[in-house]
Scaffold this active site. Structure first.
Site, short mmCIF file in Angstrom:
data_model
loop_
_atom_site.label_atom_id
_atom_site.label_comp_id
_atom_site.label_asym_id
_atom_site.label_seq_id
_atom_site.Cartn_x
_atom_site.Cartn_y
_atom_site.Cartn_z
N THR A 299 0.66 -1.22 0.02
CA THR A 299 -0.07 -0.07 0.04
C THR A 299 0.96 1.26 0.05
O THR A 299 0.57 2.16 -0.70
CB THR A 299 -0.77 -0.12 1.22
OG1 THR A 299 -1.93 -1.11 1.21
CG2 THR A 299 -1.75 1.37 1.30
N SER B 226 1.22 -7.30 -0.74
CA SER B 226 1.79 -8.39 -0.08
C SER B 226 1.22 -9.61 0.27
O SER B 226 1.75 -10.63 0.67
CB SER B 226 2.10 -7.72 1.43
OG SER B 226 0.79 -7.63 2.07
N THR C 128 0.94 -4.41 4.37
CA THR C 128 0.76 -4.74 5.87
C THR C 128 0.18 -6.36 5.93
O THR C 128 0.22 -6.59 6.92
CB THR C 128 -0.16 -3.61 6.37
OG1 THR C 128 -1.35 -3.62 5.52
CG2 THR C 128 0.57 -2.24 6.36
N ASP C 129 -0.50 -6.54 4.88
CA ASP C 129 -1.24 -7.98 5.17
C ASP C 129 -0.37 -9.18 5.56
O ASP C 129 -0.90 -9.77 6.45
CB ASP C 129 -2.02 -8.12 3.56
CG ASP C 129 -3.41 -7.32 3.71
OD1 ASP C 129 -3.60 -6.62 4.72
OD2 ASP C 129 -3.99 -7.39 2.58
#
Length: 331
Positions: free
Chosen positions: A12, A54, A85-86
């Site tokens: 992101t 990710s 972030t995932d």
């Protein structure tokens, strides 16, 4: 002035709007141009190694990232990695195991809003990551929302909030407030030798969350699919049902077939302890290993790493009874 390497992998933080939604679009040199005053105290070199959401960062990509770190760890004072972030917690955890005794700070960060968004949290997260990368504190870390977490203790707990990550069952490695960066050295494992690249992983690991009434035959399916390791998120301190649907006997057969089974808790905080209840004691007797207070991300990645090193049952047991990077509390 510290010499810092910025590695970009997408996510992101590096995304821009497209007709199909947000997708990685800006490169590491573009990230650098957006930081301005953040970089006054650092000499920064940039390198793009991936450009992925990710969700698509998998064991193959972990090897690419680990190799890039290893090849550059003697050339820089610290390394910052931008990442989606995932799956960031999984990447932070596996890098902790793949790069034992890393002698510089390696700090992973990202954002919940892209850098191009005027309300982005990315600049603040990068500011924190660069400060930690310049701190001369060796280790793999995750920096987010003015907090720094051991790579092996980070969990994503919010999907959109800026306070997206927490340090589970361990104090924060560092925090930032108006008086600067405060490092908790008691949390951080000391370097005990030269850094090695241990990137041989076993990808045939399955994670299953136990639900009341789960059919034990699911484990026969996993056996037929040639999985080498299974992680079970059990109830509470390690509960597994054995009345009517006997998971204990099924797991015994699985272990006898040479498959490593590690049980952790569905509870985010505190430890599993098989010594408390009958079900836990029965599981231990059948050869199941405990996850103790490890996060699910650490349990899964540690098992991948362990099975990449050895198939010996006793060696794997020793690995899970050892804290290598602060990932587990062994009492």
């Amino acid at each position: 002035m510290k010499n810092i390497l910025l590695l970009s992998t997408g996510g992101t933080i590096a995304s821009a709007p497209t007709e199909n939604g947000l997708a990685p679009a800006i490169h590491s040199d573009n990230i650098l141009s957006l930081l301005d005053s953040v970089l006054y105290n650092y000499k920064v070199t940039t390198k793009d190694i991936l450009s992925l959401d990710s969700s698509n960062i998998q064991p193959e990509e972990w090897k690419v990232i680990a190799k890039s770190i290893y090849e550059n760890c003697n050339k820089y004072d610290g390394i910052v990695i931008t990442h989606g972030t995932d799956t960031m917690a999984y990447t932070a955890s596996i890098l902790s195991f793949m790069l034992p005794n890393i002698q510089i700070p390696v700090v992973i960060t990202g954002s919940q809003l892209p850098l191009l968004n005027p309300l982005t949290d990315g600049i603040e997260n990068l500011r924190c990551a660069f400060a930690m990368a310049a701190s001369e504190t060796p280790g793999i870390f995750l920096a987010f929302n003015r907090k720094v977490i051991l790579g092996s203790r980070a969990v994503k707990v919010r999907t959109t909030g800026f306070d997206a990550f927490e340090s589970v069952n361990s104090p924060y490695a560092a925090t930032i407030d108006s008086s600067g960066l405060h490092i908790n050295h008691q949390v951080i494992k000391k370097v005990t030798g030269k850094c090695k690249l241990e990137d041989k992983l076993c990808k045939d690991i399955f994670l299953i969350k136990l639900t009341p009434g789960l059919n034990p035959e699911i484990f026969d399916m996993l056996l037929n699919m040639n999985y080498k390791g299974i992680v079970i998120e059990a109830f509470g301190a390690g509960g597994l049902h054995f009345i009517r649907r006997d998971l204990i006997s099924k797991l015994e057969k699985i272990v006898q077939k040479g498959i490593t089974v590690v049980v952790c808790s569905q509870c985010l905080y505190e430890r599993s302890d098989f010594s408390i209840y009958e079900t836990g004691k029965l599981a231990l007797e059948k050869g199941v290993l405990q996850g103790y207070d490890m996060t699910t991300e650490a349990t899964v990645t540690k098992l991948m790493w362990a099975l990449g090193k050895t198939n010996d049952v006793e060696e794997i047991k020793k690995i899970f009874q050892t804290s290598f990077v602060g990932e587990v509390t062994i009492l």
